[in-house]
Design a protein around this motif. Structure first.
Motif, PDB file in Angstrom:
ATOM      1  N   MET A 403      33.176  46.889  33.316  1.00  0.00           N
ATOM      2  CA  MET A 403      34.609  46.636  33.529  1.00  0.00           C
ATOM      3  C   MET A 403      35.013  45.293  32.940  1.00  0.00           C
ATOM      4  O   MET A 403      36.066  45.164  32.286  1.00  0.00           O
ATOM      5  N   GLN A 404      34.193  44.280  33.152  1.00  0.00           N
ATOM      6  CA  GLN A 404      34.509  42.941  32.651  1.00  0.00           C
ATOM      7  C   GLN A 404      34.479  42.888  31.128  1.00  0.00           C
ATOM      8  O   GLN A 404      35.405  42.376  30.490  1.00  0.00           O
ATOM      9  N   ASP A 405      33.404  43.413  30.552  1.00  0.00           N
ATOM     10  CA  ASP A 405      33.219  43.313  29.106  1.00  0.00           C
ATOM     11  C   ASP A 405      34.240  44.140  28.332  1.00  0.00           C
ATOM     12  O   ASP A 405      34.762  43.710  27.300  1.00  0.00           O
ATOM     13  N   MET A 406      34.507  45.355  28.817  1.00  0.00           N
ATOM     14  CA  MET A 406      35.404  46.261  28.101  1.00  0.00           C
ATOM     15  C   MET A 406      36.858  46.061  28.488  1.00  0.00           C
ATOM     16  O   MET A 406      37.755  46.588  27.835  1.00  0.00           O
ATOM     17  N   GLN A 407      37.094  45.314  29.580  1.00  0.00           N
ATOM     18  CA  GLN A 407      38.445  45.084  30.088  1.00  0.00           C
ATOM     19  C   GLN A 407      39.190  46.402  30.331  1.00  0.00           C
ATOM     20  O   GLN A 407      40.392  46.529  30.056  1.00  0.00           O
ATOM     21  N   ARG A 457      45.023  41.438  30.318  1.00  0.00           N
ATOM     22  CA  ARG A 457      43.705  41.159  30.874  1.00  0.00           C
ATOM     23  C   ARG A 457      43.558  41.959  32.163  1.00  0.00           C
ATOM     24  O   ARG A 457      44.454  42.007  32.996  1.00  0.00           O
ATOM     25  N   LEU A 458      42.421  42.609  32.306  1.00  0.00           N
ATOM     26  CA  LEU A 458      42.191  43.481  33.445  1.00  0.00           C
ATOM     27  C   LEU A 458      42.208  42.681  34.742  1.00  0.00           C
ATOM     28  O   LEU A 458      41.402  41.764  34.924  1.00  0.00           O
ATOM     29  N   PRO A 459      43.116  43.008  35.670  1.00  0.00           N
ATOM     30  CA  PRO A 459      43.119  42.323  36.967  1.00  0.00           C
ATOM     31  C   PRO A 459      41.989  42.875  37.840  1.00  0.00           C
ATOM     32  O   PRO A 459      42.130  43.921  38.469  1.00  0.00           O
ATOM     33  N   LEU A 460      40.881  42.147  37.863  1.00  0.00           N
ATOM     34  CA  LEU A 460      39.675  42.631  38.531  1.00  0.00           C
ATOM     35  C   LEU A 460      39.018  41.473  39.273  1.00  0.00           C
ATOM     36  O   LEU A 460      38.877  40.376  38.729  1.00  0.00           O
ATOM     37  N   ARG A 461      38.592  41.752  40.511  1.00  0.00           N
ATOM     38  CA  ARG A 461      37.919  40.710  41.292  1.00  0.00           C
ATOM     39  C   ARG A 461      36.771  41.327  42.080  1.00  0.00           C
ATOM     40  O   ARG A 461      36.917  42.382  42.685  1.00  0.00           O
ATOM     41  N   ARG A 462      35.634  40.660  42.066  1.00  0.00           N
ATOM     42  CA  ARG A 462      34.479  41.100  42.845  1.00  0.00           C
ATOM     43  C   ARG A 462      34.592  40.487  44.237  1.00  0.00           C
ATOM     44  O   ARG A 462      34.459  39.277  44.418  1.00  0.00           O
ATOM     45  N   VAL A 463      34.832  41.315  45.236  1.00  0.00           N
ATOM     46  CA  VAL A 463      34.984  40.823  46.598  1.00  0.00           C
ATOM     47  C   VAL A 463      33.628  40.506  47.202  1.00  0.00           C
ATOM     48  O   VAL A 463      33.414  39.438  47.779  1.00  0.00           O
ATOM     49  N   ASP A 464      32.700  41.452  47.099  1.00  0.00           N
ATOM     50  CA  ASP A 464      31.314  41.231  47.504  1.00  0.00           C
ATOM     51  C   ASP A 464      30.448  42.189  46.691  1.00  0.00           C
ATOM     52  O   ASP A 464      30.940  42.815  45.738  1.00  0.00           O
ATOM     53  N   ASP A 465      29.171  42.319  47.039  1.00  0.00           N
ATOM     54  CA  ASP A 465      28.261  43.135  46.232  1.00  0.00           C
ATOM     55  C   ASP A 465      28.731  44.581  46.093  1.00  0.00           C
ATOM     56  O   ASP A 465      28.486  45.224  45.065  1.00  0.00           O
ATOM     57  N   ASP A 466      29.402  45.119  47.127  1.00  0.00           N
ATOM     58  CA  ASP A 466      29.769  46.531  47.136  1.00  0.00           C
ATOM     59  C   ASP A 466      31.258  46.786  46.979  1.00  0.00           C
ATOM     60  O   ASP A 466      31.687  47.941  46.966  1.00  0.00           O
TER      61      ASP A 466
END
Length: 683
Positions: A403-407, A457-466
């Protein structure tokens, strides 16, 4: 004057159907809100998933696992090898004096590999080799072996640098076939040339696989030990390949037409030998995709017999094009699927695309479902293989990194929970719903993208591992979700006979499901886009494959009616009456019906037809039920179906069910609304 002989009804041998009034009543019930409320309430118990643990005993796996045929009938198919499927105790290596110490590896320098030099000898002489380190930029001429590891026990021994080395049966048999009586043979074989006990070395060597197979002068493909059956299979492959090169009308072959093409009768053991060959374990292995794709010359080797890989491809294409699956119960689906993946791999797609293409392949290590494809992917260098990482962490890291790399959120389109019903409990790994389980085989094909977003830019955030946070908006809510399209279809690879109970079940689905879908779609008076509901329904069940083609409502509905006539005859009794249909139909009608069937299967198989509260039609994952939300995510190429899954710190969490298709939905719905996108926490 003689009395005129009455003409026989060509379809008189079809099974008796229920009276139309009974189908009307049954369809009305299965399309009612009361039925959906009952079924969806029952599905909340998740009994289907729990009962799936018993699927092997109930013979349900053909409908959840396309590689069932190769694994579920080992006794009937003699372990897929026929008479050649001997046990390790039957295939003995020559006597060795193993008093010498076992071979021990020395460390490899960076960008170095080992090559095995097999000394010339007769067949009854023990295999003696030397293992030599080489830098990648100074390799001698060598062959890179492609084979499958097979059973885990190391029952055979060879000598490497005068020391004993234990080997599995398949590797030993392959080296025996490759050894020459007159001259040394230089081979790269992963079981020997990589220290399999050293995870660090394995991880490093995998990154060199592309260069190894590209540098090899030839890739010998060892599939099964040579026998009378393999000789028969290779001879039939040569005949079929020859026929594929002829200019012939591409008409389906019935059992009666086989002799005209100088092919064996439908019940000939030659077809059985070829079937066993095509369902050998080698064709299911994920590593072979890279090995064959990169080969300068790929050749199938069975003892003294050989066959170019291109001949096999031509033969199975002929089987598919002439509909021999139904005529002789020959199933080339694994080879066809493999060749499709190989063709796609040569275009240098992303790892995500390759992993989806290769989903039907198997690997003894679940991490190899990704690692085996890195050498073919355009972004393969962005991932470093690490066999010390658990599968769950590997898959989760890969999904978020993609997700991060390909946006984009395109990896969500690879979510397919069908495979969970055939997978063992140990292979589920407890993954978050937004992470595809690459070890599980899916049933559904990818849907066409029809969503546009202006997010740079992809609005993406890692909240926790899952858990991750994405942004989007709710498009609509599911109002009705019809039954799942999962019955038998006349398609290459679907010739596996099931049990009597399963045949009865799928026969019932075949008779009911399309009627239910049609009743729901044709039961509305208008469609939001202004399109006629009947036309909208037909276009929906093929994901509007006709979009861009100038077909009016009359032509689209004509194609559907042609398919219905075809389906009533061919869908019955698992394609038994396919020949009857062909004989009594024009070629134009057959071609139109097959074209619509292929489009319908590709778009809808493993999915449900749904209607939404907004009045739209769609195709959604099989787990979809009334009340599920259809959303559009910034960075997603299709709409998705999600379901509420509790809360986290007062924030609603959602489970991802998978991609969906919504007919005639404006593709700019994400940017047309001036309101800001809302946050969704996916778990």
């Amino acid at each position: 004057m003689d009395a005129e002989t009455p003409q026989r009804d060509p379809y008189s041998d079809l099974p008796d159907d229920l009276p139309e009034w009974l189908w009307t009543a049954q369809t009305k019930w299965t399309a009612s809100r009361a039925f959906f409320a009952f079924r969806d309430g029952f599905s909340m118990l998740n009994l289907q998933y729990r009962l799936s643990k018993a699927a092997p005993k109930l013979h349900l796996r053909p409908y959840f696992d396309p590689s069932y045929r190769g694994r579920q009938r080992p006794k009937l198919l003699n372990l897929i090898l026929g008479r050649q499927a001997v046990s390790s105790t039957d295939f003995q290596s020559p006597h060795l004096d193993e008093s010498n110490a076992s071979y021990e590896y020395s460390a490899l320098a960076p960008n170095h590999i080992r090559l095995l030099h097999i000394e010339p000898a007769l067949a009854d002489v023990p295999i003696s080799c030397t293992l030599v380190d080489y830098p990648l930029d100074a390799l001698p001429e060598f062959q890179a072996l492609s084979y499958t590891w097979g059973e885990a026990s190391c029952a055979h021994s060879i000598f490497i640098n005068l020391q004993s080395f234990r080997l599995r049966r398949n590797a030993f048999a392959a080296l025996t076939d490759l050894r020459s009586a007159n001259e040394p043979v230089v081979v790269w074989c992963d079981a020997i040339c990589i220290n399999q006990e050293d995870d660090v070395e394995r991880s490093a060597q995998i990154q060199l696989m592309r260069r190894i197979y590209t540098a090899a002068s030839r890739v010998p493909i060892w599939i099964i030990p040579a026998s009378e059956d393999t000789g028969t299979a290779l001879a039939l492959i040569a005949r079929l390949c020859g026929l594929s090169k002829m200019i012939i009308v591409n008409q389906p072959l019935t059992p009666e037409l086989l002799s005209a093409c100088e092919l064996p009768e439908s019940d000939s053991t030659q077809w059985q030998a070829l079937s066993k060959f095509l369902w050998s374990a080698w064709f299911t292995r994920v590593w072979i995709i890279q090995e064959v794709s990169l080969a300068r010359e790929a050749v199938i080797v069975c003892g003294a017999d050989s066959c170019p890989w291109t001949d096999l491809v031509g033969a199975v294409a002929y089987i598919a094009d002439r509909s021999l699956t139904t005529a002789v119960d020959i199933d080339p689906s694994q080879v066809l699927r493999l060749e499709t993946v190989i063709a796609d791999a040569r275009k240098k797609p992303s790892v995500v695309e390759l992993a989806r293409f290769a989903r039907h392949s198997n690997a003894s290590d679940a991490r190899d479902k990704l690692y085996a494809l890195l050498g073919l992917a355009s972004d393969g260098d962005s991932i470093v293989p690490d066999y010390t990482t658990p599968v769950r962490k590997c898959y989760t890291y890969f999904a978020f990194r993609a997700m991060q790399d390909m946006q984009t959120l395109d990896i969500l389109n690879a979510i397919d929970h069908w495979g969970y019903y055939a997978a063992s409990q140990s292979s589920l790994y407890g993954l978050p719903s937004w992470v595809p389980n690459w070890s599980a085989v899916g049933l559904s094909e990818r849907l066409p993208g029809n969503v546009s977003s202006d997010e740079r830019r992809l609005p993406l955030r890692r909240v926790d591992d899952d858990t991750i946070e994405v942004h989007g908006r709710v498009i609509d809510t599911v109002s009705k979700a019809a039954d799942t399209f999962v019955e038998w279809v006349p398609h290459v690879g679907n010739s596996v006979p099931g049990s009597t109970a399963v045949d009865w079940l799928t026969e019932s689905l075949y008779r009911k499901r399309w009627r239910q879908w049609q009743a729901i779609g044709w039961g509305v008076s208008s469609y939001p886009s202004g399109q006629d509901p009947k036309e909208a329904y037909v276009r929906t069940i093929v994901a509007d494959i006709f979009k861009g083609i100038r077909l009016d409502k009359v032509e689209v509905c004509r194609l559907y009616e042609t398919w219905v006539r075809f389906w009533k005859a061919v869908g019955a009794e698992r394609g038994r009456h396919f020949g009857t249909y062909i004989v009594n139909s024009s070629m134009t009608e057959v071609e139109d019906a097959l074209r619509f069937m292929a489009a319908h299967r590709e778009a809808a198989y493993g999915r449900r037809f749904v209607t939404t509260k907004g009045g739209y039609f769609g195709l959604c994952p099989f787990q979809t039920r009334r009340g599920d939300c259809i959303v559009g995510f910034a960075g997603g190429s299709t709409p998705y179906v999600i379901r509420k899954s509790g809360s986290w710190g007062g924030i609603q969490k959602w489970t991802v069910l998978g991609e969906c298709y919504v007919h005639d939905l404006p593709y700019t719905f994400l940017v047309a609304d001036p309101k800001p996108l809302m946050a969704f926490v996916l778990c």
